[in-house]
Design a protein around this motif. Sequence first.
Motif, PDB file in Angstrom:
ATOM      1  N   VAL A  55       0.632  -0.750  -0.649  1.00 16.30           N
ATOM      2  CA  VAL A  55      -0.051  -0.650   0.056  1.00 16.30           C
ATOM      3  C   VAL A  55       0.627   1.500  -0.240  1.00 16.30           C
ATOM      4  CG1 VAL A  55      -2.009   1.331   1.253  1.00 16.30           C
ATOM      5  CG2 VAL A  55      -1.519  -1.089   1.324  1.00 16.30           C
ATOM      6  N   GLU A  92      -5.315  -4.206  -1.697  1.00 18.62           N
ATOM      7  CA  GLU A  92      -5.281  -3.895  -1.163  1.00 18.62           C
ATOM      8  C   GLU A  92      -6.131  -2.307  -0.122  1.00 18.62           C
ATOM      9  OE1 GLU A  92      -4.186  -4.727   3.637  1.00 18.62           O
ATOM     10  OE2 GLU A  92      -4.846  -5.701   1.993  1.00 18.62           O
ATOM     11  N   ARG A  93      -5.942  -1.452  -0.603  1.00 16.54           N
ATOM     12  CA  ARG A  93      -5.644  -0.008   0.260  1.00 16.54           C
ATOM     13  C   ARG A  93      -7.292   0.062  -0.783  1.00 16.54           C
ATOM     14  NH1 ARG A  93      -8.100   3.970   1.617  1.00 16.54           N
ATOM     15  NH2 ARG A  93      -7.388   5.749   0.705  1.00 16.54           N
ATOM     16  N   TYR A  94      -7.860  -0.526  -2.354  1.00 15.33           N
ATOM     17  CA  TYR A  94      -8.967  -0.051  -2.370  1.00 15.33           C
ATOM     18  C   TYR A  94     -10.166  -0.677  -3.210  1.00 15.33           C
ATOM     19  CZ  TYR A  94      -6.318   4.091  -2.970  1.00 15.33           C
ATOM     20  OH  TYR A  94      -5.855   5.453  -2.900  1.00 15.33           O
TER      21      TYR A  94
END
Length: 388
Positions: free
Chosen positions: A242, A300-302
């Motif tokens: 990330v 992972e982030r969005y």
Amino acid sequence: MEPAPDPQRHYGLDWLRIGAFAALIFYHVGMVFVPWNFHVKSTHIAAWLTLPMLATNAWRLTLLFVVSGYASRALLARYPAPGRFAANRSARLLVPLAFGMILIVPPQPWVELVTRHGYDHGLASFWLRDYWRFSSLDGVALPTWNHLWFVGYLWVYTLILAVGVSLMRSTWLQRVFDRVFSGWWLLILPTAWFALVHGSWFTMVGETHALVGDGIAHASYLPAFLFGFALAGSPAVLAATVRLWKPAAALALLGYAAVLAFELSFAAKAWAASWGYRPYGVAHAVQQWGTIVALIGVAERYWNHDAAIRPMLTEAVFPFYIVHQTIIVVVMYWLLGAGLPGWAEFAILVAATVAGCWAFYLGGRAVPRLRPLIGLRQRQRPAVPALL
């Protein structure tokens, strides 16, 4: 390596896997229209299409092995005994592989022989008299697994993983992985490895997908598979993806720009300047790993959230993979005499492939005896209430 507790399902990587296989359909449709070797070719060959194809060529398969390794961690947690894990994966992979080689793949070499070598027998005759020759016919190895090589390689890597887990019960390797790859080494070390693979050890060598003697494939895909397995047990490294996805994306774009520059500079000279091979391989490696880290970081982030359609799409990926290339090859064969423009062929191929894949998946999932053949688990029977 001792398996960690069952990792929480990562919806972001599910979406990434779904997207990667969707892109694979477009990629294989594109193979019909570019000068690269494929089982059937349109009469509308466009060399310029290789440039957008190269946007995914470097990383698409490596990413799938990373995601497969990640998923193997959860499967190993479900079957913690390495023997049970290997047996389960063998059944889930080898049954559809055998089914595919026996019934799904044969139309592909038949179309190739008919269109490129003047083979004059029908498909049924080909299957009965020539497909099982266990030798080559006009340079085409028979029988073959063609695009299902991925399943065979994944099975071999899974066995290697099972043996490794059974021999190494300590978690020290996981701790080393967490420590090394939770910072900038996440970008540096794998890129350096792939630069050695593509720029030094196997410069301008193509993959054979024959399992034996395919060093460049194993040097790329086995480490990627094991990296994905370790990643599933490492929140620290996931967090690093990330933090680093933007620099990774910048490296990916830089690598792709360099690949395009080499292609445009040397295409007319047929790569006569051999000094360009090594930097081309390095550019390939930079694009390859930069894209993978960027995509995992973005996932992972969005994308790490569920949706109602995700379970069905996740389940459909394997059946789609099994059948998609055969549909592309057969439909393109049917279109050869139609005299359609290239854009129409492309549109028909995409539509027919998507529709055919859905029909294959939905039809197979509805018939209990067909489910294992197309890579699906058997439905759990409802528990029978005890009679009091």
